[in-house]
Design a protein around this motif. Structure first.
Motif, PDB file in Angstrom:
ATOM      1  N   ALA A 173     -14.346   9.317  -5.499  1.00  0.00           N
ATOM      2  CA  ALA A 173     -13.681  10.412  -4.799  1.00  0.00           C
ATOM      3  C   ALA A 173     -12.530   9.893  -3.936  1.00  0.00           C
ATOM      4  O   ALA A 173     -11.497  10.559  -3.800  1.00  0.00           O
ATOM      5  CB  ALA A 173     -14.693  11.164  -3.931  1.00  0.00           C
ATOM      6  N   LEU A 174     -12.688   8.707  -3.376  1.00  0.00           N
ATOM      7  CA  LEU A 174     -11.627   8.104  -2.562  1.00  0.00           C
ATOM      8  C   LEU A 174     -10.383   7.845  -3.396  1.00  0.00           C
ATOM      9  O   LEU A 174      -9.268   8.203  -3.005  1.00  0.00           O
ATOM     10  CB  LEU A 174     -12.136   6.805  -1.938  1.00  0.00           C
ATOM     11  CG  LEU A 174     -11.142   5.970  -1.128  1.00  0.00           C
ATOM     12  CD1 LEU A 174     -10.757   6.690   0.157  1.00  0.00           C
ATOM     13  CD2 LEU A 174     -11.732   4.596  -0.815  1.00  0.00           C
ATOM     14  N   GLY A 175     -10.571   7.239  -4.569  1.00  0.00           N
ATOM     15  CA  GLY A 175      -9.444   6.943  -5.450  1.00  0.00           C
ATOM     16  C   GLY A 175      -8.523   5.880  -4.861  1.00  0.00           C
ATOM     17  O   GLY A 175      -8.595   5.551  -3.674  1.00  0.00           O
ATOM     18  N   TRP A 176      -7.663   5.348  -5.691  1.00  0.00           N
ATOM     19  CA  TRP A 176      -6.757   4.312  -5.191  1.00  0.00           C
ATOM     20  C   TRP A 176      -5.729   4.890  -4.230  1.00  0.00           C
ATOM     21  O   TRP A 176      -5.277   4.214  -3.309  1.00  0.00           O
ATOM     22  CB  TRP A 176      -6.077   3.593  -6.352  1.00  0.00           C
ATOM     23  CG  TRP A 176      -5.265   4.465  -7.279  1.00  0.00           C
ATOM     24  CD1 TRP A 176      -5.691   5.096  -8.407  1.00  0.00           C
ATOM     25  CD2 TRP A 176      -3.881   4.785  -7.145  1.00  0.00           C
ATOM     26  NE1 TRP A 176      -4.659   5.804  -8.992  1.00  0.00           N
ATOM     27  CE2 TRP A 176      -3.534   5.622  -8.246  1.00  0.00           C
ATOM     28  CE3 TRP A 176      -2.893   4.457  -6.224  1.00  0.00           C
ATOM     29  CZ2 TRP A 176      -2.247   6.124  -8.417  1.00  0.00           C
ATOM     30  CZ3 TRP A 176      -1.610   4.962  -6.395  1.00  0.00           C
ATOM     31  CH2 TRP A 176      -1.306   5.784  -7.483  1.00  0.00           C
ATOM     32  N   GLN A 177      -5.383   6.184  -4.405  1.00  0.00           N
ATOM     33  CA  GLN A 177      -4.429   6.804  -3.480  1.00  0.00           C
ATOM     34  C   GLN A 177      -5.040   6.961  -2.091  1.00  0.00           C
ATOM     35  O   GLN A 177      -4.395   6.677  -1.075  1.00  0.00           O
ATOM     36  CB  GLN A 177      -3.980   8.169  -4.006  1.00  0.00           C
ATOM     37  CG  GLN A 177      -3.298   8.140  -5.364  1.00  0.00           C
ATOM     38  CD  GLN A 177      -4.266   8.439  -6.495  1.00  0.00           C
ATOM     39  OE1 GLN A 177      -5.450   8.110  -6.415  1.00  0.00           O
ATOM     40  NE2 GLN A 177      -3.754   9.066  -7.548  1.00  0.00           N
ATOM     41  N   GLY A 178      -6.290   7.431  -2.050  1.00  0.00           N
ATOM     42  CA  GLY A 178      -6.962   7.582  -0.761  1.00  0.00           C
ATOM     43  C   GLY A 178      -7.175   6.254  -0.064  1.00  0.00           C
ATOM     44  O   GLY A 178      -7.025   6.145   1.159  1.00  0.00           O
ATOM     45  N   MET A 179      -7.522   5.230  -0.846  1.00  0.00           N
ATOM     46  CA  MET A 179      -7.687   3.891  -0.274  1.00  0.00           C
ATOM     47  C   MET A 179      -6.388   3.413   0.354  1.00  0.00           C
ATOM     48  O   MET A 179      -6.366   2.910   1.488  1.00  0.00           O
ATOM     49  CB  MET A 179      -8.132   2.915  -1.355  1.00  0.00           C
ATOM     50  CG  MET A 179      -8.251   1.475  -0.902  1.00  0.00           C
ATOM     51  SD  MET A 179      -7.970   0.277  -2.228  1.00  0.00           S
ATOM     52  CE  MET A 179      -6.211   0.514  -2.568  1.00  0.00           C
ATOM     53  N   ALA A 180      -5.270   3.565  -0.374  1.00  0.00           N
ATOM     54  CA  ALA A 180      -3.975   3.105   0.125  1.00  0.00           C
ATOM     55  C   ALA A 180      -3.595   3.831   1.413  1.00  0.00           C
ATOM     56  O   ALA A 180      -3.086   3.213   2.359  1.00  0.00           O
ATOM     57  CB  ALA A 180      -2.905   3.305  -0.941  1.00  0.00           C
ATOM     58  N   ALA A 181      -3.847   5.129   1.468  1.00  0.00           N
ATOM     59  CA  ALA A 181      -3.504   5.907   2.661  1.00  0.00           C
ATOM     60  C   ALA A 181      -4.318   5.451   3.873  1.00  0.00           C
ATOM     61  O   ALA A 181      -3.787   5.315   4.984  1.00  0.00           O
ATOM     62  CB  ALA A 181      -3.740   7.390   2.394  1.00  0.00           C
ATOM     63  N   ARG A 182      -5.601   5.188   3.661  1.00  0.00           N
ATOM     64  CA  ARG A 182      -6.448   4.772   4.779  1.00  0.00           C
ATOM     65  C   ARG A 182      -6.099   3.359   5.253  1.00  0.00           C
ATOM     66  O   ARG A 182      -6.164   3.063   6.443  1.00  0.00           O
ATOM     67  CB  ARG A 182      -7.919   4.870   4.374  1.00  0.00           C
ATOM     68  CG  ARG A 182      -8.374   6.323   4.241  1.00  0.00           C
ATOM     69  CD  ARG A 182      -9.788   6.459   3.743  1.00  0.00           C
ATOM     70  NE  ARG A 182     -10.770   5.884   4.640  1.00  0.00           N
ATOM     71  CZ  ARG A 182     -12.095   5.979   4.461  1.00  0.00           C
ATOM     72  NH1 ARG A 182     -12.564   6.655   3.408  1.00  0.00           N
ATOM     73  NH2 ARG A 182     -12.937   5.429   5.308  1.00  0.00           N
TER      74      ARG A 182
ATOM     75  N   PHE B 293       0.803  -1.219   0.000  1.00  0.00           N
ATOM     76  CA  PHE B 293       0.000   0.000   0.000  1.00  0.00           C
ATOM     77  C   PHE B 293       0.844   1.281   0.000  1.00  0.00           C
ATOM     78  O   PHE B 293       0.292   2.381   0.084  1.00  0.00           O
ATOM     79  CB  PHE B 293      -0.955  -0.005   1.199  1.00  0.00           C
ATOM     80  CG  PHE B 293      -2.012  -1.074   1.087  1.00  0.00           C
ATOM     81  CD1 PHE B 293      -3.138  -0.877   0.317  1.00  0.00           C
ATOM     82  CD2 PHE B 293      -1.870  -2.296   1.740  1.00  0.00           C
ATOM     83  CE1 PHE B 293      -4.110  -1.863   0.197  1.00  0.00           C
ATOM     84  CE2 PHE B 293      -2.822  -3.288   1.626  1.00  0.00           C
ATOM     85  CZ  PHE B 293      -3.957  -3.075   0.858  1.00  0.00           C
ATOM     86  N   THR B 294       2.155   1.146  -0.081  1.00  0.00           N
ATOM     87  CA  THR B 294       3.015   2.340  -0.159  1.00  0.00           C
ATOM     88  C   THR B 294       3.865   2.366  -1.423  1.00  0.00           C
ATOM     89  O   THR B 294       4.627   3.307  -1.615  1.00  0.00           O
ATOM     90  CB  THR B 294       3.946   2.428   1.076  1.00  0.00           C
ATOM     91  OG1 THR B 294       4.690   1.201   1.203  1.00  0.00           O
ATOM     92  CG2 THR B 294       3.150   2.681   2.344  1.00  0.00           C
ATOM     93  N   HIS B 295       3.725   1.348  -2.264  1.00  0.00           N
ATOM     94  CA  HIS B 295       4.489   1.294  -3.514  1.00  0.00           C
ATOM     95  C   HIS B 295       3.522   1.184  -4.696  1.00  0.00           C
ATOM     96  O   HIS B 295       3.189   0.076  -5.136  1.00  0.00           O
ATOM     97  CB  HIS B 295       5.454   0.105  -3.509  1.00  0.00           C
ATOM     98  CG  HIS B 295       6.641   0.312  -2.615  1.00  0.00           C
ATOM     99  ND1 HIS B 295       7.871   0.689  -3.088  1.00  0.00           N
ATOM    100  CD2 HIS B 295       6.768   0.197  -1.268  1.00  0.00           C
ATOM    101  CE1 HIS B 295       8.720   0.797  -2.072  1.00  0.00           C
ATOM    102  NE2 HIS B 295       8.069   0.498  -0.956  1.00  0.00           N
ATOM    103  N   PRO B 296       3.086   2.301  -5.239  1.00  0.00           N
ATOM    104  CA  PRO B 296       2.116   2.272  -6.353  1.00  0.00           C
ATOM    105  C   PRO B 296       2.682   1.675  -7.629  1.00  0.00           C
ATOM    106  O   PRO B 296       1.920   1.374  -8.547  1.00  0.00           O
ATOM    107  CB  PRO B 296       1.754   3.752  -6.540  1.00  0.00           C
ATOM    108  CG  PRO B 296       2.903   4.514  -5.967  1.00  0.00           C
ATOM    109  CD  PRO B 296       3.417   3.683  -4.833  1.00  0.00           C
ATOM    110  N   GLU B 297       4.002   1.499  -7.697  1.00  0.00           N
ATOM    111  CA  GLU B 297       4.590   0.948  -8.920  1.00  0.00           C
ATOM    112  C   GLU B 297       4.444  -0.573  -9.009  1.00  0.00           C
ATOM    113  O   GLU B 297       4.690  -1.156 -10.083  1.00  0.00           O
ATOM    114  CB  GLU B 297       6.073   1.322  -9.018  1.00  0.00           C
ATOM    115  CG  GLU B 297       6.996   0.631  -8.027  1.00  0.00           C
ATOM    116  CD  GLU B 297       7.085   1.340  -6.677  1.00  0.00           C
ATOM    117  OE1 GLU B 297       7.998   1.005  -5.895  1.00  0.00           O
ATOM    118  OE2 GLU B 297       6.242   2.218  -6.421  1.00  0.00           O
TER     119      GLU B 297
END
Length: 514
Positions: free
Chosen positions: A87-96, A47-51
């Motif tokens: 609105a959450l997006g994949w970035q918001g999901m990963a952060a939560r 959840f911290t490496h989007p690549e």
């Protein structure tokens, strides 16, 4: 690695015995998840490496891992509806999820007072070697044919993955020690004479090995996000009357039929992490007994990733089949795009693609599973069984009702071509007064194997008549080459039979008018 010493008393262990257990190997921090092109990574890394592109491992491991990652995302960031999901997006999901992992960090130790997805009270059950629960390892009196079938020394990362797979994909049989029952009065694991019953297969396997399907994105985080259900969607799923439910690592059941167990069996979280086996890891192996007995497809309940048909008196499901690769099931899995929907419905794929339709990004359909055989309740993998998987990419802005109609037509014609090949090979051997069933089946199987090489090209260009005609010529060439290979024509008698049975693909190759 951070460790801490804790003392436990009476978790089903011999009375009067205390043990010093060490909180060790935290799945959030330690590398244990196989990722394609990377190797092993931790939950936090996911959840911290989007690549990271996609999961690695076997098809069954991929399914079990994706179900775990989805369960984490559901526990941490289930949105209310599709608008909130976008609105959450994949970035918001990963952060939560990262915040959630920090909050529940102490519940992800593989060893300790509360070992991850394990039942300390099941320590009374017999210890089984790790290889006993691996379908590709020969144990007991099973003959070892190759070195790959020998049991290998497992490290903690291997054990963590094995444990996770057992939650959903445990094979049925006598390897479970069902003489140990944790819920008073529970009769689901014992016979009338008090002896343990044969263990039931995990809900991800069922009788022959279920085929599971997910929507995939261009990265692992996007894949998790695409498969994330909203509260609105979960409320509409009649199979899970308790809704989302509570993640089992937050509250493990005390037995097979306690209140927590009943809630899990009626919740979505209980299908993502079914706890179908009660396990406890040791250095020598694992204490192993049947866990929660979930309802199966015949009772109207399946994993959301399984395609099921409820239209008849008895539900039908899609099975993993080495003779029929998953990409050939695509027209049925995507039938919700067409005017005439198939009776088979894969909730996971349908809801994910509905949300993904507004995204102008490339997505894919991944399907996989493990075919198994059974005899007298014992499940195993034979020489004819195997794990299968297919990944089919769909280009943005082309997939929809019109595209699906063209793809369905091309797949229908391809299927008729395969049947023509089968019939011609059968005719050849019938002329020679020889049983040709095996040769015809082998020829058809080889034909589909060769066609699979152009499957992605067909998906990308099925609405382009010129390219489709080129692909048809390639498919017809495959069929003709295989017919010639399957039907020798050296002698006069063979040549006569070959000429009579030779297929005519003129109609299939007819150029369509634009």
């Amino acid at each position: 690695m951070t460790t801490a010493i804790v003392t436990i008393r009476d978790y089903g262990l011999p009375k009067g015995r205390n043990q010093q257990l060490e909180n060790a190997f935290n799945l959030i921090d330690e590398a244990w998840i196989p990722v394609a092109d990377v190797g092993r990574v931790s939950l936090r890394h996911v959840f911290t490496h989007p690549e990271y592109r996609a999961l690695g491992g076997s098809p069954v491991q991929k399914i079990a891992l994706l179900k775990l990652l989805q369960a984490l995302a559901q526990a941490a960031a289930t949105p209310d509806d599709t608008t909130a999901w976008k609105a959450l997006g994949w970035q918001g999901m990963a952060a939560r999820v990262c915040d959630y992992l920090d909050e529940w960090h102490d519940h992800f130790y593989l060893y300790g007072v509360n070992p991850f997805l394990q039942m300390p009270a099941i320590a009374r059950a017999a210890i089984k070697p790790f290889g006993a629960v691996l379908p590709d390892v020969a144990t007991g009196n099973t003959t070892v044919l190759t070195q790959s079938q020998s049991e290998k020394v497992m490290d903690d990362a291997d054990k963590a993955l094995l444990l996770l797979v057992q939650m959903s994909f445990a094979l049925g049989g006598k390897k479970t020690d069902n003489s140990v029952v944790l819920s008073d009065g529970y009769r689901g694991k014992t016979k009338d004479n008090g002896k343990g019953m044969t263990g039931k297969p995990g809900p991800g396997v069922a009788f022959k090995g279920l085929l599971h399907t997910f929507c995939s994105g261009t990265s692992l985080q996007k894949t998790i996000w695409l498969n994330l259900f909203t509260h609105e969607e979960i409320a509409d799923l009649k199979s899970y009357p308790n809704g989302l439910g509570t993640a089992p690592w937050q509250q493990m059941p005390q037995g097979e039929d306690c209140t927590t167990a009943k809630n899990l069996k009626n919740a979505l979280m209980g299908r993502l992490i079914p706890l179908s086996r009660f396990c406890l890891l040791t250095e020598q192996g694992l204490h192993y007994s049947e866990g929660l007995a979930h309802a199966n497809y015949k009772e109207g309940v399946t994993d959301p990733s399984v395609a099921v048909d409820h239209s008849g008196k008895e539900a039908k499901v899609r099975w993993a089949d080495p003779e029929r690769r998953p990409w050939r099931e695509l027209t049925g899995l995507l039938s919700f795009m067409g005017r005439e929907a198939s009776r088979f419905d894969c909730i996971q794929l349908r809801l994910a693609m509905k949300k993904a339709q507004s995204l102008e990004e490339e997505i894919a359909v991944w399907s996989g599973g493990l075919r198994v055989s059974s005899n007298a309740g014992e499940q195993y993998v034979t020489g004819l069984d195997d794990a299968v998987e297919s990944l089919c990419w769909l280009q943005p802005n082309i997939w929809g009702e019109i595209w699906f109609a063209r793809f369905k037509e091309e797949m229908g014609e391809l299927d008729r071509l395969a049947k023509t090949l089968y019939g011609c090979v059968m005719s050849y051997y019938k002329t020679l007064l020889v049983d040709g069933a095996n040769s015809a089946a082998q020829a058809t199987h080889l034909f589909w194997q060769l066609c699979e090489r152009q499957a992605q090209a067909l998906l990308n260009n099925c609405d382009d008549l010129a390219i489709c005609h080129q692909l048809r010529r390639q498919f017809a060439d495959h069929a003709m080459q295989i017919f010639n290979q399957a039907c020798p024509h050296q002698t006069a008698r063979q040549l006569d039979a070959w000429a009579k049975a030779k297929p005519n693909f003129a109609l299939y190759l007819q150029q369509e008018k634009v």
